[in-house]
Design an enzyme around this catalytic site. Structure first.
Site, PDB file in Angstrom:
ATOM      1  N   ARG A  51       0.836  -1.222   0.000  1.00 29.35           N
ATOM      2  CA  ARG A  51       0.000   0.000   0.000  1.00 29.35           C
ATOM      3  C   ARG A  51       0.867   1.267   0.000  1.00 29.35           C
ATOM      4  NH1 ARG A  51      -3.094  -3.725  -0.845  1.00 29.35           N
ATOM      5  NH2 ARG A  51      -5.209  -3.912  -0.020  1.00 29.35           N
ATOM      6  N   SER A  95     -11.013  -1.922   2.626  1.00 33.58           N
ATOM      7  CA  SER A  95     -10.290  -1.990   3.908  1.00 33.58           C
ATOM      8  C   SER A  95     -10.082  -0.579   4.427  1.00 33.58           C
ATOM      9  CB  SER A  95      -8.912  -2.620   3.712  1.00 33.58           C
ATOM     10  OG  SER A  95      -9.046  -3.921   3.214  1.00 33.58           O
ATOM     11  N   GLU A 126      -5.867   3.051   5.898  1.00 33.00           N
ATOM     12  CA  GLU A 126      -5.475   3.028   4.489  1.00 33.00           C
ATOM     13  C   GLU A 126      -6.226   4.148   3.775  1.00 33.00           C
ATOM     14  OE1 GLU A 126      -6.357  -0.658   2.327  1.00 33.00           O
ATOM     15  OE2 GLU A 126      -6.104   0.436   0.470  1.00 33.00           O
TER      16      GLU A 126
END
Ligand code: EPU
Length: 332
Positions: free
Chosen positions: A152, A224, A328
């Site tokens: 990420r 997420s 995130e």
């Protein structure tokens, strides 16, 4: 998140060459310099009123450049819907993108966030990214070595690069050579087979996603909400002490070794152990099948509701397991 939000101005452009004038317009419209570049917005939690200018590169289309060895370089506009190109390449028999099926958002967003799922990250496929450099006011190309893809993570996420680049086009490599990626648990059972197609994997991935994740057009979420924490050997030791202190056996804790020998612990497990799975706080909730996903539970949530739930979870996980979860999702 399906949360209403307003921005002062939105600047959209649909050709690479229009980027300089679009950015000049955005700068004029935002004397305080609050300019944010967005793709599909699917990984962003907006406040009710964004005090600034949003810029959306709506560059569409892609160009497939076939090579003799069965591979192809595909140059994709930043505004292309990620799943459209995944579907197109999978149906054309190219391997590479199929595990990324069903991820919402644009190709530009995926290149910045390094979207990943089921054992594949978008960055694995990227060869180069064409950008507008807002500081030096020039077009540039960042090659794979400069993009620093990680979990990420990409160069675009370094604090010194905030606001510096506008992603315009992304060049990826895919191939007709048989290459299914079957490392993710439920996909392992296919590894005996040697005649799979990218579309079969795509269908399976969509089936898995449908069983775990809320449908984006029904329940608001950003996928997420938190990243899975990656622990050093030391932090893992301290975490294990806290786990044992709670009477939980270490063998029962899911964890994965990363290539640099750190340890990734699923945030979903930590959140579930703190009792949040399926719970609500105000209008925000924790998805009943996958607690890593925070949802707009009744369609009436505001960004404050989501933030309150985020804070409650972060502080519980910190208190119970000594780990600080990091979102995130990007908050504007
Ligand atoms: N788990 C639980 N309880 C649950 C669900 C999961 O304890 O209710 C534990 C299990 O041990 C499971 C582990 O969490 O093995 C991992 O769960 P899962 O495979 O669903 O994946 P994840 O780590 O929670 C990540 C990505 C997802 C991606 C999946 C599949 C992040 C932040 N998220 O989730 O990406 O789809 O892997 O590869 O890395 C997204 O970024 O929006 C996203 C959905």
């Amino acid at each position: 998140m399906r949360i209403d939000s307003l921005c002062e101005n939105l600047v959209e452009f649909d050709a690479v060459d229009d980027c300089p004038s679009a950015m000049a317009l955005a700068e004029n419209l935002s004397p305080n310099g609050n300019i944010a570049i967005i793709g599909g917005g699917s990984n962003i939690l907006f406040s009710d009123q964004y005090q600034g200018v949003l810029v959306h590169p709506a560059i569409l289309g892609w160009d497939v450049r076939l090579r003799e060895n069965g591979s192809a370089e595909v140059v994709i506009g930043a505004g292309v819907d990620l799943d459209s190109i995944v579907a197109n390449l999978s149906y054309s028999g190219f391997w590479g993108m199929e595990n990324l099926s069903g991820i919402p958002g644009t190709v530009g967003g995926a290149a910045v966030q390094n979207a990943g799922a089921y054992g594949v990250e978008f960055g694995d496929l990227v060869k180069s990214v064409k950008v507008w450099n807002c500081i030096e006011k020039k077009f540039d190309q960042l090659d794979r070595e400069e993009l620093n893809y990680g979990y990420r993570f990409s160069t675009f996420k370094l604090p010194e690069n905030y606001g510096k680049y506008v992603v315009l086009e992304v060049a990826i490599e895919v191939s007709k050579r048989y290459n299914p990626q079957l490392s993710y648990g439920p996909l392992k059972k296919f590894s005996e087979s040697n005649n799979l197609t990218p579309v079969e994997i795509r269908d399976k991935i969509i089936q898995i996603r449908d069983s775990k994740l809320p449908k984006v057009d029904e329940v608001g979420s950003a996928g997420s909400y938190f990243k899975n924490p990656v622990l050093s050997k030391n932090d893992w030791g301290e975490f294990c002490n806290m786990v044992i202190g709670k009477g939980i056996s270490i063998e029962s804790v899911p964890h994965f070794l990363t290539p640099d020998n750190s340890i990734k612990v699923p945030a979903a497990w930590l959140i579930e152990k703190c009792g949040w799975k399926g719970k609500k706080l105000g209008n925000a909730g924790v998805w009943h099948n996958q607690p890593l996903i925070l949802v707009n539970a009744n369609g009436k949530a505001t960004s404050c509701d989501i933030k309150m739930l985020e804070n409650a979870i972060v502080s519980d996980v910190k208190e119970q397991f000594g780990i600080e979860l990091k979102p995130e999702v990007i908050c504007f």
